[in-house]
Scaffold this motif. Structure first.
Motif, mmCIF file in Angstrom:
data_model
loop_
_atom_site.group_PDB
_atom_site.id
_atom_site.type_symbol
_atom_site.label_atom_id
_atom_site.label_comp_id
_atom_site.label_asym_id
_atom_site.label_seq_id
_atom_site.Cartn_x
_atom_site.Cartn_y
_atom_site.Cartn_z
ATOM 1 N N VAL A 82 4.053 1.251 10.266
ATOM 2 C CA VAL A 82 2.755 1.939 9.962
ATOM 3 C C VAL A 82 1.830 2.218 8.770
ATOM 4 C CG1 VAL A 82 3.880 3.625 12.316
ATOM 5 C CG2 VAL A 82 3.746 4.596 9.231
ATOM 6 N N CYS A 83 0.653 2.470 9.073
ATOM 7 C CA CYS A 83 -0.036 2.206 7.382
ATOM 8 C C CYS A 83 0.417 3.965 6.862
ATOM 9 C CB CYS A 83 -1.390 2.689 7.837
ATOM 10 S SG CYS A 83 -3.106 3.141 6.437
ATOM 11 N N PRO A 84 0.996 3.187 5.168
ATOM 12 C CA PRO A 84 1.337 4.922 4.784
ATOM 13 C C PRO A 84 -0.007 5.768 4.645
ATOM 14 C CG PRO A 84 0.916 3.005 3.408
ATOM 15 C CD PRO A 84 0.635 2.337 4.791
ATOM 16 N N ILE A 85 -0.738 5.421 4.875
ATOM 17 C CA ILE A 85 -2.154 6.919 5.124
ATOM 18 C C ILE A 85 -2.448 7.300 6.140
ATOM 19 C CG2 ILE A 85 -4.310 7.172 4.115
ATOM 20 C CD1 ILE A 85 -4.128 4.054 2.545
ATOM 21 N N SER A 86 -2.505 6.494 6.749
ATOM 22 C CA SER A 86 -2.696 7.195 8.671
ATOM 23 C C SER A 86 -1.629 7.103 9.434
ATOM 24 C CB SER A 86 -3.810 6.371 9.724
ATOM 25 O OG SER A 86 -3.575 5.135 9.721
ATOM 26 N N HIS A 87 -0.809 6.565 8.786
ATOM 27 C CA HIS A 87 0.658 6.470 9.718
ATOM 28 C C HIS A 87 0.120 6.236 10.778
ATOM 29 C CE1 HIS A 87 2.719 8.479 7.152
ATOM 30 N NE2 HIS A 87 1.417 9.956 7.504
ATOM 31 N N ALA A 88 -1.245 5.404 11.452
ATOM 32 C CA ALA A 88 -0.779 4.368 12.249
ATOM 33 C C ALA A 88 -0.529 3.432 12.045
ATOM 34 C CB ALA A 88 -2.886 3.865 12.728
ATOM 35 N N ASN A 89 -0.962 2.087 13.513
ATOM 36 C CA ASN A 89 -0.138 0.969 13.223
ATOM 37 C C ASN A 89 -1.377 0.341 12.752
ATOM 38 O OD1 ASN A 89 1.516 0.778 15.977
ATOM 39 N ND2 ASN A 89 -0.666 0.433 17.485
ATOM 40 N N LEU A 90 -0.867 -0.738 12.021
ATOM 41 C CA LEU A 90 -0.424 -2.492 10.850
ATOM 42 C C LEU A 90 -1.359 -3.655 11.710
ATOM 43 C CD1 LEU A 90 1.139 -1.497 8.400
ATOM 44 C CD2 LEU A 90 -1.169 -0.637 8.353
ATOM 45 N N TYR A 91 -2.244 -4.733 11.388
ATOM 46 C CA TYR A 91 -2.465 -5.043 12.004
ATOM 47 C C TYR A 91 -2.201 -6.535 10.343
ATOM 48 C CZ TYR A 91 -3.355 -2.639 15.854
ATOM 49 O OH TYR A 91 -3.391 -1.164 16.510
ATOM 50 N N LEU A 92 -1.832 -7.936 11.255
ATOM 51 C CA LEU A 92 -2.251 -8.838 10.811
ATOM 52 C C LEU A 92 -3.033 -9.367 10.237
ATOM 53 C CD1 LEU A 92 -0.253 -10.636 8.399
ATOM 54 C CD2 LEU A 92 0.352 -12.286 10.920
ATOM 55 N N SER A 93 -4.130 -9.708 9.111
ATOM 56 C CA SER A 93 -5.732 -10.551 9.305
ATOM 57 C C SER A 93 -5.560 -11.842 9.896
ATOM 58 C CB SER A 93 -6.103 -10.270 7.515
ATOM 59 O OG SER A 93 -4.829 -11.277 6.709
ATOM 60 N N ASN A 94 -6.631 -11.846 10.503
ATOM 61 C CA ASN A 94 -6.295 -13.791 10.471
ATOM 62 C C ASN A 94 -5.980 -14.445 9.511
ATOM 63 O OD1 ASN A 94 -7.646 -12.587 12.441
ATOM 64 N ND2 ASN A 94 -9.865 -13.299 12.400
ATOM 65 N N ASP A 95 -6.176 -14.792 8.392
ATOM 66 C CA ASP A 95 -5.157 -15.435 7.093
ATOM 67 C C ASP A 95 -4.330 -15.452 7.017
ATOM 68 O OD1 ASP A 95 -5.844 -12.949 5.761
ATOM 69 O OD2 ASP A 95 -7.267 -13.867 4.436
ATOM 70 N N GLY A 96 -3.653 -14.396 7.735
ATOM 71 C CA GLY A 96 -2.066 -14.010 7.366
ATOM 72 C C GLY A 96 -1.946 -13.438 6.215
ATOM 73 N N GLN A 97 -3.480 -13.011 4.836
ATOM 74 C CA GLN A 97 -2.700 -12.479 3.688
ATOM 75 C C GLN A 97 -3.279 -10.742 3.606
ATOM 76 O OE1 GLN A 97 -2.260 -14.572 1.504
ATOM 77 N NE2 GLN A 97 -2.324 -15.950 3.245
ATOM 78 N N LYS A 98 -3.089 -10.318 4.691
ATOM 79 C CA LYS A 98 -2.904 -8.771 4.712
ATOM 80 C C LYS A 98 -2.719 -8.690 5.768
ATOM 81 C CE LYS A 98 -7.909 -9.176 4.281
ATOM 82 N NZ LYS A 98 -8.210 -10.683 3.208
ATOM 83 N N LEU A 99 -2.201 -6.911 5.879
ATOM 84 C CA LEU A 99 -1.694 -6.198 6.507
ATOM 85 C C LEU A 99 -2.601 -4.569 6.853
ATOM 86 C CD1 LEU A 99 1.781 -5.456 6.359
ATOM 87 C CD2 LEU A 99 0.790 -7.007 7.775
ATOM 88 N N LEU A 100 -3.489 -4.866 7.758
ATOM 89 C CA LEU A 100 -5.011 -4.078 8.022
ATOM 90 C C LEU A 100 -4.916 -3.090 8.758
ATOM 91 C CD1 LEU A 100 -7.315 -6.781 9.181
ATOM 92 C CD2 LEU A 100 -7.111 -6.266 7.054
ATOM 93 N N SER A 101 -4.862 -1.487 8.494
ATOM 94 C CA SER A 101 -5.252 0.052 9.007
ATOM 95 C C SER A 101 -6.724 0.072 9.843
ATOM 96 C CB SER A 101 -4.727 0.961 8.333
ATOM 97 O OG SER A 101 -4.799 1.975 9.355
ATOM 98 N N ARG A 102 -6.432 -0.552 11.015
ATOM 99 C CA ARG A 102 -8.192 0.008 11.713
ATOM 100 C C ARG A 102 -8.221 1.378 10.749
ATOM 101 N NH1 ARG A 102 -6.787 -3.499 16.691
ATOM 102 N NH2 ARG A 102 -7.740 -5.212 16.065
ATOM 103 N N ALA A 103 -7.424 2.060 11.790
ATOM 104 C CA ALA A 103 -7.474 3.856 11.242
ATOM 105 C C ALA A 103 -7.778 4.180 9.796
ATOM 106 C CB ALA A 103 -6.251 4.695 11.987
ATOM 107 N N SER A 104 -6.892 4.158 8.922
ATOM 108 C CA SER A 104 -7.715 4.128 7.465
ATOM 109 C C SER A 104 -8.847 3.017 7.282
ATOM 110 C CB SER A 104 -6.363 4.454 6.785
ATOM 111 O OG SER A 104 -5.705 2.749 6.544
ATOM 112 N N GLN A 105 -9.022 2.153 7.631
ATOM 113 C CA GLN A 105 -9.900 0.968 7.148
ATOM 114 C C GLN A 105 -9.639 1.147 6.365
ATOM 115 O OE1 GLN A 105 -13.880 2.442 7.717
ATOM 116 N NE2 GLN A 105 -13.950 2.192 9.222
ATOM 117 N N SER A 106 -8.307 0.443 5.640
ATOM 118 C CA SER A 106 -7.680 -0.245 4.820
ATOM 119 C C SER A 106 -7.052 -1.149 4.548
ATOM 120 C CB SER A 106 -6.442 0.659 3.859
ATOM 121 O OG SER A 106 -6.784 2.090 3.699
#
Length: 64
Positions: A19-43
């Motif tokens: 989970v996101c260390p900031i919001s504790h919400a789910n993480l998602y893989l970016s389209n390019d596969g280079q980042k994990l994204l948190s919609r909740a914290s917008q990080s």
């Protein structure tokens, strides 16, 4: 199997428990596969050498 696909498999498994260390919400893989994204914290969190860096100080702003 391409290196991108082999790298995505462990990341996909990680996404089921990490989970996101900031919001504790789910993480998602970016389209390019280079980042994990948190919609909740917008990080975004970088994936470096196949390993996600989930430290708060590594977070970067991300907008959908």
């Amino acid at each position: 199997m391409s290196s991108e696909n082999s790298r995505s498999d462990p990341i996909s498994k990680l996404l089921t428990i990490a989970v996101c260390p900031i919001s504790h919400a789910n993480l998602y893989l970016s389209n390019d596969g280079q980042k994990l994204l948190s919609r909740a914290s917008q990080s975004s969190f970088p994936i470096i050498d196949g390993r996600p860096d989930l430290r708060r100080q590594s977070a970067r702003p991300w907008l959908e």
